[in-house]
Design a protein around this motif. Structure first.
Motif, PDB file in Angstrom:
ATOM      1  N   ALA A 100       5.219 -14.661  -3.364  1.00 51.73           N
ATOM      2  CA  ALA A 100       5.630 -14.191  -2.049  1.00 51.73           C
ATOM      3  C   ALA A 100       6.894 -13.343  -2.086  1.00 51.73           C
ATOM      4  O   ALA A 100       7.199 -12.624  -1.123  1.00 51.73           O
ATOM      5  CB  ALA A 100       5.834 -15.379  -1.102  1.00 51.73           C
ATOM      6  N   GLY A 101       7.645 -13.403  -3.183  1.00 50.34           N
ATOM      7  CA  GLY A 101       8.833 -12.575  -3.318  1.00 50.34           C
ATOM      8  C   GLY A 101       8.551 -11.153  -3.760  1.00 50.34           C
ATOM      9  O   GLY A 101       9.432 -10.293  -3.678  1.00 50.34           O
ATOM     10  N   ALA A 102       7.323 -10.874  -4.212  1.00 54.14           N
ATOM     11  CA  ALA A 102       7.004  -9.535  -4.713  1.00 54.14           C
ATOM     12  C   ALA A 102       6.838  -8.501  -3.604  1.00 54.14           C
ATOM     13  O   ALA A 102       7.376  -7.387  -3.710  1.00 54.14           O
ATOM     14  CB  ALA A 102       5.772  -9.580  -5.607  1.00 54.14           C
ATOM     15  N   PRO A 103       6.096  -8.777  -2.525  1.00 55.66           N
ATOM     16  CA  PRO A 103       5.972  -7.756  -1.472  1.00 55.66           C
ATOM     17  C   PRO A 103       7.298  -7.323  -0.862  1.00 55.66           C
ATOM     18  O   PRO A 103       7.518  -6.113  -0.690  1.00 55.66           O
ATOM     19  CB  PRO A 103       5.042  -8.427  -0.454  1.00 55.66           C
ATOM     20  N   PRO A 104       8.232  -8.235  -0.516  1.00 57.35           N
ATOM     21  CA  PRO A 104       9.515  -7.744  -0.009  1.00 57.35           C
ATOM     22  C   PRO A 104      10.306  -6.967  -1.057  1.00 57.35           C
ATOM     23  O   PRO A 104      10.999  -5.997  -0.722  1.00 57.35           O
ATOM     24  CB  PRO A 104      10.252  -9.011   0.439  1.00 57.35           C
ATOM     25  N   ALA A 105      10.220  -7.375  -2.336  1.00 56.31           N
ATOM     26  CA  ALA A 105      10.898  -6.601  -3.386  1.00 56.31           C
ATOM     27  C   ALA A 105      10.327  -5.188  -3.449  1.00 56.31           C
ATOM     28  O   ALA A 105      11.075  -4.205  -3.565  1.00 56.31           O
ATOM     29  CB  ALA A 105      10.734  -7.306  -4.731  1.00 56.31           C
ATOM     30  N   PHE A 106       9.010  -5.081  -3.361  1.00 55.18           N
ATOM     31  CA  PHE A 106       8.350  -3.773  -3.366  1.00 55.18           C
ATOM     32  C   PHE A 106       8.788  -2.931  -2.165  1.00 55.18           C
ATOM     33  O   PHE A 106       9.139  -1.755  -2.315  1.00 55.18           O
ATOM     34  CB  PHE A 106       6.834  -3.976  -3.355  1.00 55.18           C
ATOM     35  N   LEU A 107       8.783  -3.530  -0.975  1.00 57.90           N
ATOM     36  CA  LEU A 107       9.162  -2.768   0.213  1.00 57.90           C
ATOM     37  C   LEU A 107      10.623  -2.345   0.175  1.00 57.90           C
ATOM     38  O   LEU A 107      10.968  -1.244   0.637  1.00 57.90           O
ATOM     39  CB  LEU A 107       8.880  -3.575   1.474  1.00 57.90           C
ATOM     40  N   LEU A 108      11.494  -3.180  -0.355  1.00 57.94           N
ATOM     41  CA  LEU A 108      12.897  -2.784  -0.478  1.00 57.94           C
ATOM     42  C   LEU A 108      13.014  -1.555  -1.366  1.00 57.94           C
ATOM     43  O   LEU A 108      13.747  -0.605  -1.047  1.00 57.94           O
ATOM     44  CB  LEU A 108      13.723  -3.938  -1.041  1.00 57.94           C
ATOM     45  N   ALA A 109      12.290  -1.537  -2.479  1.00 56.23           N
ATOM     46  CA  ALA A 109      12.330  -0.391  -3.384  1.00 56.23           C
ATOM     47  C   ALA A 109      11.718   0.854  -2.754  1.00 56.23           C
ATOM     48  O   ALA A 109      12.177   1.976  -3.005  1.00 56.23           O
ATOM     49  CB  ALA A 109      11.606  -0.730  -4.683  1.00 56.23           C
ATOM     50  N   MET A 110      10.686   0.685  -1.952  1.00 56.82           N
ATOM     51  CA  MET A 110      10.053   1.826  -1.296  1.00 56.82           C
ATOM     52  C   MET A 110      10.920   2.383  -0.173  1.00 56.82           C
ATOM     53  O   MET A 110      11.046   3.604  -0.009  1.00 56.82           O
ATOM     54  CB  MET A 110       8.688   1.413  -0.736  1.00 56.82           C
ATOM     55  N   ARG A 111      11.514   1.491   0.600  1.00 58.90           N
ATOM     56  CA  ARG A 111      12.283   1.925   1.775  1.00 58.90           C
ATOM     57  C   ARG A 111      13.703   2.332   1.432  1.00 58.90           C
ATOM     58  O   ARG A 111      14.273   3.207   2.096  1.00 58.90           O
ATOM     59  CB  ARG A 111      12.308   0.792   2.805  1.00 58.90           C
ATOM     60  N   LEU A 125      -3.820  -2.816  -1.030  1.00 54.64           N
ATOM     61  CA  LEU A 125      -3.842  -1.617  -1.863  1.00 54.64           C
ATOM     62  C   LEU A 125      -5.002  -1.687  -2.850  1.00 54.64           C
ATOM     63  O   LEU A 125      -5.332  -2.757  -3.366  1.00 54.64           O
ATOM     64  CB  LEU A 125      -2.523  -1.470  -2.629  1.00 54.64           C
ATOM     65  N   PRO A 126      -5.637  -0.541  -3.126  1.00 60.05           N
ATOM     66  CA  PRO A 126      -6.730  -0.530  -4.106  1.00 60.05           C
ATOM     67  C   PRO A 126      -6.256  -0.988  -5.477  1.00 60.05           C
ATOM     68  O   PRO A 126      -5.083  -0.824  -5.834  1.00 60.05           O
ATOM     69  CB  PRO A 126      -7.144   0.953  -4.136  1.00 60.05           C
ATOM     70  N   GLY A 127      -7.191  -1.577  -6.233  1.00 61.40           N
ATOM     71  CA  GLY A 127      -6.899  -1.999  -7.595  1.00 61.40           C
ATOM     72  C   GLY A 127      -7.158  -3.464  -7.843  1.00 61.40           C
ATOM     73  O   GLY A 127      -7.312  -3.883  -8.997  1.00 61.40           O
ATOM     74  N   VAL A 187       3.236   3.201   1.377  1.00 57.92           N
ATOM     75  CA  VAL A 187       2.536   3.987   0.357  1.00 57.92           C
ATOM     76  C   VAL A 187       2.041   5.302   0.929  1.00 57.92           C
ATOM     77  O   VAL A 187       2.015   6.331   0.230  1.00 57.92           O
ATOM     78  CB  VAL A 187       1.379   3.149  -0.225  1.00 57.92           C
ATOM     79  N   THR A 188       1.671   5.302   2.192  1.00 62.58           N
ATOM     80  CA  THR A 188       1.214   6.535   2.841  1.00 62.58           C
ATOM     81  C   THR A 188       2.330   7.570   2.920  1.00 62.58           C
ATOM     82  O   THR A 188       2.089   8.779   2.782  1.00 62.58           O
ATOM     83  CB  THR A 188       0.681   6.229   4.246  1.00 62.58           C
ATOM     84  N   SER A 189       3.557   7.093   3.106  1.00 62.35           N
ATOM     85  CA  SER A 189       4.667   8.016   3.337  1.00 62.35           C
ATOM     86  C   SER A 189       5.497   8.316   2.094  1.00 62.35           C
ATOM     87  O   SER A 189       6.438   9.112   2.158  1.00 62.35           O
ATOM     88  CB  SER A 189       5.588   7.443   4.422  1.00 62.35           C
ATOM     89  N   GLY A 190       5.184   7.704   0.942  1.00 60.97           N
ATOM     90  CA  GLY A 190       5.973   7.987  -0.252  1.00 60.97           C
ATOM     91  C   GLY A 190       5.436   7.284  -1.479  1.00 60.97           C
ATOM     92  O   GLY A 190       4.479   6.515  -1.398  1.00 60.97           O
ATOM     93  N   ARG A 191       6.082   7.567  -2.610  1.00 58.52           N
ATOM     94  CA  ARG A 191       5.701   6.944  -3.875  1.00 58.52           C
ATOM     95  C   ARG A 191       6.798   5.986  -4.334  1.00 58.52           C
ATOM     96  O   ARG A 191       7.930   6.045  -3.851  1.00 58.52           O
ATOM     97  CB  ARG A 191       5.470   8.023  -4.943  1.00 58.52           C
ATOM     98  N   LEU A 192       6.441   5.105  -5.265  1.00 59.41           N
ATOM     99  CA  LEU A 192       7.407   4.181  -5.848  1.00 59.41           C
ATOM    100  C   LEU A 192       8.136   4.918  -6.962  1.00 59.41           C
ATOM    101  O   LEU A 192       7.592   5.125  -8.045  1.00 59.41           O
ATOM    102  CB  LEU A 192       6.689   2.942  -6.384  1.00 59.41           C
ATOM    103  N   ALA A 193       9.371   5.315  -6.673  1.00 61.82           N
ATOM    104  CA  ALA A 193      10.136   6.120  -7.621  1.00 61.82           C
ATOM    105  C   ALA A 193      11.009   5.290  -8.547  1.00 61.82           C
ATOM    106  O   ALA A 193      11.480   5.783  -9.576  1.00 61.82           O
ATOM    107  CB  ALA A 193      11.009   7.113  -6.855  1.00 61.82           C
ATOM    108  N   VAL A 194      11.242   4.037  -8.205  1.00 59.24           N
ATOM    109  CA  VAL A 194      12.112   3.158  -8.988  1.00 59.24           C
ATOM    110  C   VAL A 194      11.408   2.736 -10.282  1.00 59.24           C
ATOM    111  O   VAL A 194      10.227   2.392 -10.261  1.00 59.24           O
ATOM    112  CB  VAL A 194      12.468   1.914  -8.153  1.00 59.24           C
ATOM    113  N   ILE A 249       0.487   4.676  -7.638  1.00 61.42           N
ATOM    114  CA  ILE A 249       1.567   4.983  -6.698  1.00 61.42           C
ATOM    115  C   ILE A 249       2.951   4.967  -7.337  1.00 61.42           C
ATOM    116  O   ILE A 249       3.929   5.324  -6.678  1.00 61.42           O
ATOM    117  CB  ILE A 249       1.555   3.993  -5.513  1.00 61.42           C
ATOM    118  N   ALA A 250       3.042   4.562  -8.619  1.00 57.78           N
ATOM    119  CA  ALA A 250       4.345   4.407  -9.278  1.00 57.78           C
ATOM    120  C   ALA A 250       4.603   5.562 -10.237  1.00 57.78           C
ATOM    121  O   ALA A 250       3.730   5.951 -11.010  1.00 57.78           O
ATOM    122  CB  ALA A 250       4.402   3.080 -10.031  1.00 57.78           C
ATOM    123  N   ASP A 251       5.815   6.092 -10.194  1.00 56.29           N
ATOM    124  CA  ASP A 251       6.195   7.195 -11.079  1.00 56.29           C
ATOM    125  C   ASP A 251       6.583   6.716 -12.471  1.00 56.29           C
ATOM    126  O   ASP A 251       6.465   7.468 -13.439  1.00 56.29           O
ATOM    127  CB  ASP A 251       7.365   7.970 -10.469  1.00 56.29           C
TER     128      ASP A 251
END
Length: 277
Positions: free
Chosen positions: A92-103, A121-123, A209-216, A237-239
């Motif tokens: 449960a800690g992964a989605p907020p970590a992901f969103l923090l990195a995206m936002r 997300l697909p995959g 994900v629609t508005s950007g990529r994971l750049a971290v 979605i990750a660079d």
């Protein structure tokens, strides 16, 4: 205890150096990281909070979606005077970590995600071929799981702890701590609120994900049962992504295979990172 984003949060802070924020899952507390914190604290300031509603943290009536949990994490960094941190999230800690990195990519130096899925997300189609894990639906029905489980919390938590270590179990002290943290109707209500917010969280992830990529710079770590499903979600979605599978390891990687996890985390977190703008 610190007041962040309108709630009281229990947090362990130790070590000096670049900050590392550790976000646990269910049915855990910040004690999930007991074997990892001392290793990381040799080179880092390690920040391990209890998620909203869990452990010693306050149990508000709402705010259990991944976006609000990401805001909790950012507010915690603010309260501790940390402009940036590497962020590690499991379950449960992964989605907020992901969103923090995206936002807020400028605040996240490096990102580690483990044993979780990111919304719809697909995959993850192969992992979900037989439907989501049975407890997702059980936990999602308001009031049902609390009513059924009150008085039987130890047996229920033990099932997850045994399954999450492939039958090896946990040290008695940590097991007892987890059971106590999830005992009582209100403790269960707050825990299951994370599951009841999953549709909102999935929408937040899809929007990000629609508005950007994971750049971290990101590392995905799988074990049993999620395996490489998370990595498959991240690849398109990750660079900058590296992936690992920990062999003969249950879902609770930090306690089931702490040595293997530390061998992956320490060099990855030590690498120099050019912050995203």
């Amino acid at each position: 205890m610190l007041r962040v984003n309108g709630i009281e949060v229990g947090v362990t802070i130790t070590g000096e150096g670049p900050a590392v924020l550790l976000l646990h899952g269910f049915p855990h507390t910040r004690r999930l990281w007991a074997e990892i914190v001392p290793r990381l604290a040799r080179r880092h300031r390690v920040i391990a909070p209890d998620l909203r509603g869990l452990g010693e943290s306050e149990r508000p009536p709402d705010g259990y979606d991944a976006g609000t949990l990401a805001a909790d994490a950012e507010a915690l960094l603010d309260a501790l005077g940390e402009p940036t941190a590497s962020v590690v999230g499991i379950d449960a800690g992964a989605p907020p970590a992901f969103l923090l990195a995206m936002r807020r990519p400028g605040r996240v130096r490096r990102l580690v995600l483990m044993e979780s899925l990111l919304g719809r997300l697909p995959g993850a189609e192969e992992f979900l071929a037989g439907g989501p894990p049975w407890w997702f639906g059980f936990h999602a029905i308001p009031g049902l799981a609390e009513t059924v489980l009150t008085g039987h919390e130890a047996e229920y938590v033990d099932w997850f702890l045994d399954a999450g270590t492939r039958g090896r179990g946990l040290p008695r002290e940590i097991r007892d701590h987890f059971v106590a943290a999830y005992t009582g109707r209100d403790a269960l209500r707050a825990a299951f609120a994370h599951y009841r917010a999953m549709p909102v969280s999935a929408g937040q992830i899809a929007d990000a994900v629609t508005s950007g990529r994971l750049a971290v710079p990101t590392m995905a770590i799988g074990a049993h049962p999620v395996g490489d499903a998370l990595a498959r979600q991240l690849r398109p979605i990750a660079d900058d992504l590296v992936t690992h599978l920990v062999e003969d390891c249950g879902h609770i990687i930090p306690l089931d295979r702490p040595d293997a996890l530390a061998e992956l985390l320490e060099p990855f977190l030590a690498e120099k990172t050019t912050l995203a703008s």
